[in-house]
Design a protein around this motif. Structure first.
Motif, PDB file in Angstrom:
ATOM      1  N   TRP A  16      37.558  44.881  42.335  1.00  0.00           N
ATOM      2  CA  TRP A  16      38.637  43.914  42.438  1.00  0.00           C
ATOM      3  C   TRP A  16      39.641  44.401  43.484  1.00  0.00           C
ATOM      4  O   TRP A  16      39.901  45.605  43.585  1.00  0.00           O
ATOM      5  CB  TRP A  16      39.346  43.769  41.090  1.00  0.00           C
ATOM      6  CG  TRP A  16      38.544  43.023  40.075  1.00  0.00           C
ATOM      7  CD1 TRP A  16      37.879  41.851  40.266  1.00  0.00           C
ATOM      8  CD2 TRP A  16      38.342  43.389  38.705  1.00  0.00           C
ATOM      9  NE1 TRP A  16      37.260  41.461  39.106  1.00  0.00           N
ATOM     10  CE2 TRP A  16      37.530  42.389  38.122  1.00  0.00           C
ATOM     11  CE3 TRP A  16      38.758  44.453  37.918  1.00  0.00           C
ATOM     12  CZ2 TRP A  16      37.136  42.423  36.797  1.00  0.00           C
ATOM     13  CZ3 TRP A  16      38.371  44.490  36.599  1.00  0.00           C
ATOM     14  CH2 TRP A  16      37.568  43.487  36.035  1.00  0.00           C
ATOM     15  N   PRO A  17      40.208  43.501  44.274  1.00  0.00           N
ATOM     16  CA  PRO A  17      41.207  43.913  45.276  1.00  0.00           C
ATOM     17  C   PRO A  17      42.553  44.215  44.628  1.00  0.00           C
ATOM     18  O   PRO A  17      43.553  43.519  44.852  1.00  0.00           O
ATOM     19  CB  PRO A  17      41.264  42.699  46.212  1.00  0.00           C
ATOM     20  CG  PRO A  17      40.908  41.533  45.348  1.00  0.00           C
ATOM     21  CD  PRO A  17      39.900  42.057  44.353  1.00  0.00           C
ATOM     22  N   MET A  38      41.354  49.932  44.761  1.00  0.00           N
ATOM     23  CA  MET A  38      41.361  50.372  46.152  1.00  0.00           C
ATOM     24  C   MET A  38      41.581  51.877  46.255  1.00  0.00           C
ATOM     25  O   MET A  38      40.936  52.569  47.052  1.00  0.00           O
ATOM     26  CB  MET A  38      42.447  49.628  46.928  1.00  0.00           C
ATOM     27  CG  MET A  38      42.167  48.154  47.129  1.00  0.00           C
ATOM     28  SD  MET A  38      40.691  47.870  48.142  1.00  0.00           S
ATOM     29  CE  MET A  38      40.694  46.081  48.250  1.00  0.00           C
ATOM     30  N   LEU A  66      34.115  42.317  47.284  1.00  0.00           N
ATOM     31  CA  LEU A  66      35.410  42.091  46.651  1.00  0.00           C
ATOM     32  C   LEU A  66      35.305  40.934  45.673  1.00  0.00           C
ATOM     33  O   LEU A  66      34.839  39.844  46.030  1.00  0.00           O
ATOM     34  CB  LEU A  66      36.468  41.787  47.725  1.00  0.00           C
ATOM     35  CG  LEU A  66      36.645  42.871  48.797  1.00  0.00           C
ATOM     36  CD1 LEU A  66      37.629  42.411  49.859  1.00  0.00           C
ATOM     37  CD2 LEU A  66      37.102  44.169  48.174  1.00  0.00           C
ATOM     38  N   GLU A 106      37.225  38.329  42.738  1.00  0.00           N
ATOM     39  CA  GLU A 106      38.518  37.679  42.536  1.00  0.00           C
ATOM     40  C   GLU A 106      39.309  38.410  41.461  1.00  0.00           C
ATOM     41  O   GLU A 106      38.811  38.632  40.352  1.00  0.00           O
ATOM     42  CB  GLU A 106      38.319  36.217  42.136  1.00  0.00           C
ATOM     43  CG  GLU A 106      39.603  35.404  42.092  1.00  0.00           C
ATOM     44  CD  GLU A 106      40.236  35.238  43.460  1.00  0.00           C
ATOM     45  OE1 GLU A 106      41.462  35.086  43.519  1.00  0.00           O
ATOM     46  OE2 GLU A 106      39.502  35.287  44.468  1.00  0.00           O
ATOM     47  N   ILE A 142      31.855  44.080  54.301  1.00  0.00           N
ATOM     48  CA  ILE A 142      32.786  43.642  53.255  1.00  0.00           C
ATOM     49  C   ILE A 142      32.450  42.200  52.911  1.00  0.00           C
ATOM     50  O   ILE A 142      32.574  41.301  53.753  1.00  0.00           O
ATOM     51  CB  ILE A 142      34.247  43.776  53.710  1.00  0.00           C
ATOM     52  CG1 ILE A 142      34.554  45.233  54.079  1.00  0.00           C
ATOM     53  CG2 ILE A 142      35.197  43.281  52.630  1.00  0.00           C
ATOM     54  CD1 ILE A 142      35.957  45.442  54.604  1.00  0.00           C
ATOM     55  N   PHE A 196      35.376  38.323  51.403  1.00  0.00           N
ATOM     56  CA  PHE A 196      36.719  38.611  51.925  1.00  0.00           C
ATOM     57  C   PHE A 196      37.596  37.366  51.783  1.00  0.00           C
ATOM     58  O   PHE A 196      37.236  36.275  52.220  1.00  0.00           O
ATOM     59  CB  PHE A 196      36.619  39.032  53.393  1.00  0.00           C
ATOM     60  CG  PHE A 196      37.914  39.468  54.001  1.00  0.00           C
ATOM     61  CD1 PHE A 196      38.394  40.752  53.804  1.00  0.00           C
ATOM     62  CD2 PHE A 196      38.656  38.586  54.773  1.00  0.00           C
ATOM     63  CE1 PHE A 196      39.588  41.159  54.377  1.00  0.00           C
ATOM     64  CE2 PHE A 196      39.854  38.980  55.346  1.00  0.00           C
ATOM     65  CZ  PHE A 196      40.322  40.278  55.146  1.00  0.00           C
ATOM     66  N   LYS A 217      43.507  38.351  51.578  1.00  0.00           N
ATOM     67  CA  LYS A 217      44.726  38.830  50.922  1.00  0.00           C
ATOM     68  C   LYS A 217      45.295  40.027  51.690  1.00  0.00           C
ATOM     69  O   LYS A 217      44.584  40.710  52.436  1.00  0.00           O
ATOM     70  CB  LYS A 217      44.438  39.216  49.479  1.00  0.00           C
ATOM     71  CG  LYS A 217      43.968  38.061  48.588  1.00  0.00           C
ATOM     72  CD  LYS A 217      43.783  38.537  47.170  1.00  0.00           C
ATOM     73  CE  LYS A 217      43.395  37.392  46.244  1.00  0.00           C
ATOM     74  NZ  LYS A 217      42.086  36.816  46.574  1.00  0.00           N
ATOM     75  N   GLU A 259      43.501  43.224  51.096  1.00  0.00           N
ATOM     76  CA  GLU A 259      42.177  43.263  51.717  1.00  0.00           C
ATOM     77  C   GLU A 259      42.294  43.541  53.215  1.00  0.00           C
ATOM     78  O   GLU A 259      41.485  44.289  53.781  1.00  0.00           O
ATOM     79  CB  GLU A 259      41.457  41.932  51.473  1.00  0.00           C
ATOM     80  CG  GLU A 259      41.195  41.655  49.997  1.00  0.00           C
ATOM     81  CD  GLU A 259      40.607  40.267  49.752  1.00  0.00           C
ATOM     82  OE1 GLU A 259      40.391  39.921  48.583  1.00  0.00           O
ATOM     83  OE2 GLU A 259      40.370  39.544  50.733  1.00  0.00           O
ATOM     84  N   ARG A 260      43.306  42.970  53.848  1.00  0.00           N
ATOM     85  CA  ARG A 260      43.521  43.233  55.277  1.00  0.00           C
ATOM     86  C   ARG A 260      43.928  44.687  55.506  1.00  0.00           C
ATOM     87  O   ARG A 260      43.522  45.321  56.494  1.00  0.00           O
ATOM     88  CB  ARG A 260      44.568  42.284  55.846  1.00  0.00           C
ATOM     89  CG  ARG A 260      44.162  40.815  55.789  1.00  0.00           C
ATOM     90  CD  ARG A 260      44.985  39.968  56.736  1.00  0.00           C
ATOM     91  NE  ARG A 260      46.408  40.030  56.434  1.00  0.00           N
ATOM     92  CZ  ARG A 260      47.037  39.170  55.642  1.00  0.00           C
ATOM     93  NH1 ARG A 260      46.349  38.184  55.051  1.00  0.00           N
ATOM     94  NH2 ARG A 260      48.332  39.272  55.425  1.00  0.00           N
ATOM     95  N   LEU A 275      42.936  47.171  53.680  1.00  0.00           N
ATOM     96  CA  LEU A 275      41.711  47.955  53.542  1.00  0.00           C
ATOM     97  C   LEU A 275      40.950  47.991  54.862  1.00  0.00           C
ATOM     98  O   LEU A 275      40.470  49.052  55.292  1.00  0.00           O
ATOM     99  CB  LEU A 275      40.836  47.354  52.436  1.00  0.00           C
ATOM    100  CG  LEU A 275      39.421  47.928  52.299  1.00  0.00           C
ATOM    101  CD1 LEU A 275      39.483  49.406  51.896  1.00  0.00           C
ATOM    102  CD2 LEU A 275      38.603  47.133  51.289  1.00  0.00           C
ATOM    103  N   ILE A 332      32.345  41.352  58.153  1.00  0.00           N
ATOM    104  CA  ILE A 332      33.244  40.780  57.145  1.00  0.00           C
ATOM    105  C   ILE A 332      32.754  39.379  56.823  1.00  0.00           C
ATOM    106  O   ILE A 332      32.741  38.498  57.693  1.00  0.00           O
ATOM    107  CB  ILE A 332      34.697  40.751  57.655  1.00  0.00           C
ATOM    108  CG1 ILE A 332      35.180  42.172  57.985  1.00  0.00           C
ATOM    109  CG2 ILE A 332      35.606  40.105  56.614  1.00  0.00           C
ATOM    110  CD1 ILE A 332      36.584  42.217  58.547  1.00  0.00           C
TER     111      ILE A 332
END
Length: 424
Positions: A330-331, A336, A356, A358, A385, A388, A391, A394-395, A397, A413
Motif C-alpha cells: 500500500w502507498p 514505503m 501499488l 489502493e 511500478i 501507479f 499520489k 508514489e511520485r 518513491l 511505470i
C-alpha cells in the motif's frame, strides 16, 4: 696353483645392466598395455580399488591421472584412513581436484565428522541421494538441508533419536520417495521449517508429531490437489506464508498457540502482542530472502513493518543472493519505509517489480524525510511500478529510486485507470 675353475663366476656389469633393463622394459611394457585400455575400463578398475589406492594410481601417468580426475564414483571409507587429520585433508583435496568432473555416486562412510562442503559437493554433482551417514548420526540435534531442486529421500534405516530441529530449503518432497507422514521417523523433533520447497503429493502430506512445538511453511509450491495435515498437540507456534488464496492446511492446533497465516490477498494472526508478530516475520524474512528470486505479498509487508526498529535489527542482515524482488504494498508511510529497508539489505538486486495497491487512508507524504539513511541501489538495473496512481507519496518513491539507483537503465511505470481519467 689352486684351480679356480670351480669358483662361481661373477656376472659382468654389462649382463647385470642388461637384466635390469629387461625388467624395467617389462614393467614399462605392462604399464603401456594398461594405459592403452579404454578409459571406461580404466575407470572400472579404479572404482574397484580403495579410493586412497586409486589416487596413487592416478600419479602413474597422464592417462591414469585423466581417468582419476574423471572418476564417476567417489567412496570414502573411514577404515582406509589411519588418522582423522589425514582423512579430512585427503577428502578436501580430492573434492577440489574433482570440482569440474561429474560424479554420479558419492559415498561417505565416516564416524564422527561430516563437513557441509562435502554435502554441497555431492548435490552439486547431481547425485540423487544424500549420503546415508547423515541419517545415522545418533548425536545429531540440528539438521539444515538447503539443496536446490534435490529430491528429499530417507534411507531404509534412519537413526536420529536426538534430532530436534529440521530445516528444509529448496527441496522437492516427492510422494514416491517419501511416505505420507515422512517426519514421524524423528521421535524428538520439536521444530520443523520448510522454505521454497516443492510438494508433489497427490492427496495430502501429513505432519504429525507429539513433541513438535514450532512449524513453519514459507513460500512452498504444491500441486492443487495436495493439502497439509498438521497433527501436533504440543504446538505453540504455527507460521504459514504463501501466495495461495487459502492455506491448504488441516489444522489441529492448541487454542493458545501463536498463529500467523499470510496469503496473497489476506492474512490473520493469533498473538498476544504485535512484537511477537514482527519478530516472527523478521525471522521468516531472514530465511525467505536467501535465494535469487522472491515474491512478497502486501500482507507480508504489513506485518513486517510491525517489527520494532526494523532498520537496526541485527538478525535482519544482507541478502547477497537476491537479484529479483516482486512485492505488493500500500502507498502508505509504513509500507514505503519498510520497502526502503528491504531494498537497502539487497546489495545485488537487479530487478524489482512493485505493485501499488489502493490505500484505505491517506498516506503520510513525509515518509522519506524521516528515513535515516540514503541508500545507494548501485546494482538496481530494472524497476517496474504497477498500478501507479499519481499520489504524492508514489511520485516521491519514483524520485527517490531515480536519485539513488546509479545504474538504473529501465524504469517502467504502469498507471491505473483512475489516474488515466484524471489526465483526460
Amino acid at each position: 696353483m689352486a684351480d679356480q675353475s670351480d669358483k662361481p663366476r661373477k656376472k659382468s656389469r654389462k649382463c647385470q645392466s642388461s637384466s635390469s633393463s629387461s625388467k624395467k622394459l617389462l614393467v614399462i611394457g605392462d604399464a603401456d598395455r594398461l594405459s592403452r585400455l579404454p578409459q571406461e575400463i580404466q575407470s572400472d578398475i579404479l572404482c574397484l580399488l580403495p579410493i586412497t589406492d586409486a589416487a596413487k594410481v592416478g600419479l602413474l601417468s597422464r592417462t591414469w591421472r585423466s581417468t582419476w580426475l574423471s572418476l564417476p564414483k567417489l567412496a570414502f571409507d573411514y577404515r582406509t584412513f589411519p588418522e582423522m587429520e589425514n582423512k579430512v585433508k585427503f577428502i578436501d583435496q580430492t573434492l577440489v581436484r574433482h570440482s569440474q568432473s561429474t560424479v554420479k555416486t558419492f559415498e561417505l562412510h565416516l564416524v564422527s565428522l561430516i563437513k557441509t562442503a562435502w554435502i554441497k559437493f555431492a548435490t552439486r554433482n547431481n547425485n540423487k541421494y544424500l549420503p546415508d551417514c547423515i541419517f545415522s548420526c545418533r548425536s545429531l540435534v540440528k539438521l539444515d538441508l538447503a539443496l536446490n531442486g534435490h529430491i528429499l529421500t530417507f534411507p531404509e534405516t534412519v537413526s536420529l533419536p536426538n534430532l530436534r530441529k529440521l530445516k528444509l530449503k529448496h527441496l522437492v518432497l516427492y510422494e514416491p520417495e517419501l511416505s505420507q507422514d515422512p517426519f514421524s521417523i524423528f521421535p524428538a523433533l520439536e521444530k520443523l521449517s520448510s522454505f521454497h520447497c516443492t510438494i508433489h503429493y497427490t492427496e495430502f502430506l501429513s505432519v504429525s508429531s507429539s513433541r513438535l512445538i514450532h512449524f513453519t511453511m514459507d513460500s512452498c509450491i504444491r500441486n492443487q490437489s495436495c493439502s497439509v495435515r498438521l497433527r501436533a498437540p504440543s504446538l505453540s507456534k504455527f507460521i504459514y506464508i504463501s501466495d495461495d488464496l487459502e492455506p491448504p492446511v488441516e489444522l489441529e492446533i492448541p487454542p493458545h498457540a501463536f498463529q500467523l497465516v499470510i496469503n496473497s490477498e489476506n492474512a490473520y494472526t493469533r498473538s498476544n502482542s504485535t512484537y511477537d508478530v514482527g519478530r516472527s516475520v523478521i525471522k521468516a524474512t531472514g530465511d525467505l530472502l536467501k535465494c535469487k528470486a522472491v515474491e512478497l505479498s502486501l500482507w507480508f509487508i504489513e506485518y513486517l513493518y510491525m517489527a520494532r526498529d526494523l532498520s537496526r535489527q541485527t538478525s535482519f542482515g544482507l541478502f547477497h543472493d537476491l537479484v529479483i524482488l516482486d512485492t505488493s504494498l500500500w502507498p502508505t508511510n509504513e509500507h514505503m519505509k519498510t520497502l526502503m529497508v528491504l531494498l537497502s539489505r539487497c546489495p545485488n538486486l537487479l530487478n524489482s517489480l512493485l505493485e501499488l495497491r489502493e490505500a484505505l487512508q491517506l498516506p503520510n507524504v513525509e515518509f522519506l524525510l524521516d528515513f535515516d539513511a540514503v541508500v545507494d541501489f548501485r546494482c538496481l538495473d530494472d524497476v517496474c511500478i504497477k498500478n501507479f496512481g499519481g499520489k504524492v507519496i508514489e511520485r516521491m518513491l519514483v524520485r527517490y529510486l531515480l536519485a539513488n539507483a546509479s545504474d538504473l537503465t529501465l524504469m517502467t511505470i504502469l498507471i491505473n485507470d483512475y489516474f488515466i481519467k484524471t489526465l483526460d
